[in-house]
Design a protein around this motif. Structure first.
Motif, PDB file in Angstrom:
ATOM      1  N   THR A 158       0.833  -1.205   0.000  1.00 15.52           N
ATOM      2  CA  THR A 158       0.000   0.000   0.000  1.00 15.52           C
ATOM      3  C   THR A 158       0.865   1.251   0.000  1.00 15.52           C
ATOM      4  O   THR A 158       0.558   2.234  -0.698  1.00 15.52           O
TER       5      THR A 158
ATOM      6  N   SER B 293       1.979   1.630  -3.514  1.00 15.05           N
ATOM      7  CA  SER B 293       0.918   2.103  -4.411  1.00 15.05           C
ATOM      8  C   SER B 293       0.697   3.597  -4.288  1.00 15.05           C
ATOM      9  O   SER B 293       0.246   4.243  -5.235  1.00 15.05           O
ATOM     10  N   HIS B 294       1.018   4.154  -3.108  1.00 13.28           N
ATOM     11  CA  HIS B 294       0.920   5.609  -2.905  1.00 13.28           C
ATOM     12  C   HIS B 294       2.229   6.323  -3.246  1.00 13.28           C
ATOM     13  O   HIS B 294       2.305   7.542  -3.115  1.00 13.28           O
TER      14      HIS B 294
ATOM     15  N   LYS C 109      -4.358  -4.137   4.309  1.00  9.73           N
ATOM     16  CA  LYS C 109      -4.306  -3.151   3.219  1.00  9.73           C
ATOM     17  C   LYS C 109      -5.317  -2.038   3.461  1.00  9.73           C
ATOM     18  O   LYS C 109      -5.004  -0.846   3.334  1.00  9.73           O
ATOM     19  N   SER C 110      -6.543  -2.417   3.815  1.00 14.22           N
ATOM     20  CA  SER C 110      -7.612  -1.432   4.001  1.00 14.22           C
ATOM     21  C   SER C 110      -7.326  -0.505   5.179  1.00 14.22           C
ATOM     22  O   SER C 110      -7.602   0.695   5.123  1.00 14.22           O
TER      23      SER C 110
ATOM     24  N   THR D 177      -4.352   0.325   6.284  1.00 17.09           N
ATOM     25  CA  THR D 177      -3.298   1.243   5.845  1.00 17.09           C
ATOM     26  C   THR D 177      -3.879   2.342   4.971  1.00 17.09           C
ATOM     27  O   THR D 177      -3.540   3.527   5.110  1.00 17.09           O
ATOM     28  N   ASP D 178      -4.777   1.960   4.065  1.00 15.40           N
ATOM     29  CA  ASP D 178      -5.437   2.956   3.206  1.00 15.40           C
ATOM     30  C   ASP D 178      -6.186   3.985   4.048  1.00 15.40           C
ATOM     31  O   ASP D 178      -6.185   5.184   3.736  1.00 15.40           O
ATOM     32  N   GLU D 179      -6.836   3.523   5.110  1.00 13.21           N
ATOM     33  CA  GLU D 179      -7.593   4.429   5.967  1.00 13.21           C
ATOM     34  C   GLU D 179      -6.676   5.466   6.627  1.00 13.21           C
ATOM     35  O   GLU D 179      -7.037   6.634   6.771  1.00 13.21           O
TER      36      GLU D 179
ATOM     37  N   LYS E 195      -5.286   7.906   3.717  1.00 11.61           N
ATOM     38  CA  LYS E 195      -6.205   8.762   2.973  1.00 11.61           C
ATOM     39  C   LYS E 195      -6.396  10.125   3.636  1.00 11.61           C
ATOM     40  O   LYS E 195      -6.819  11.080   2.992  1.00 11.61           O
TER      41      LYS E 195
END
Length: 204
Positions: free
Chosen positions: A87, A90-91, A119-120, A122-124, A127
């Motif tokens: 993740t 990807s960023h 993954k989710s 980390t995205d949280e 973001k």
């Protein structure tokens, strides 16, 4: 497209949360400049969450030589640290540590579920992060004679070099920050001035 002497990181720490079938995943993202910072940040989080089942993390650090490290902290191999790192990739972020803390809710998520959860989470956290682009600079101390000041300072101004501190007397000294891709050109101009020395200090 980023220049070779810039990188993307986050401005300040952020946090996020993801829930799945009773398990809670708390994610914390930190900007870091060295691996030495990891131990203290992990200790801080373990003290804040002593009853959590897992403290999984990943880092991406460095500019010229990128370093990756992951830790699954007891989760099945490849289900925690690797999704966190992927993740970050990807960023396109570096000099960042992400720690995801899991409180187990009693229902098994399985390998796909764990991968998605880490993954989710980390995205949280990411973001809400403020992403910034930083320049890689080299730092030099330049010594020269007072009569050379006009020539030296003209080069400094023309090349947009940042002066950090300065001492002007019969013998003068300035400490400067030069963008990494500009170093050779600027030093080339300075080296044409007789009796001048430029000493490399460090990069940032």
């Amino acid at each position: 497209m980023l220049f070779e002497d810039t990188y993307r990181t986050i401005e300040k720490p952020t946090a996020g949360i993801f829930r799945d079938r009773g398990s809670k995943f708390l994610a914390y993202a930190y900007p870091i400049s060295s691996e030495a910072e990891i131990k203290n940040l992990l200790l801080l989080l373990k003290n804040e969450h002593p009853k959590a089942n897992h403290h999984c993390w990943a880092i991406r650090i460095g500019i010229d030589r990128i370093v990756f490290r992951i830790n699954d902290d007891g989760e099945p191999s490849g289900t925690a640290g690797r999704p966190i790192l992927n993740t970050l990739l990807s960023h396109d972020l570096t000099n960042v540590l992400v720690v995801v803390i899991r409180y187990f809710g009693g229902t098994l998520l399985g390998v796909p579920g764990l991968i998605n959860a880490y993954k989710s989470a980390t995205d949280e956290a990411l973001k809400t992060a403020i992403v910034i682009e930083k320049t890689v600079n080299d730092f030099y101390t330049i010594n020269f004679e007072y009569l050379q000041m006009n020539d030296v300072m003209k080069i400094i101004k023309d090349d947009n070099v940042t002066v950090i501190n300065q001492e002007f007397d019969n013998s003068c000294r300035i400490k400067v920050s030069i963008r990494k891709t500009q170093v050779n050109a600027t030093l080339g101009k300075l080296n044409k001035i007789a009796n001048l020395t430029a000493k490399y200090d460090y990069s940032m």
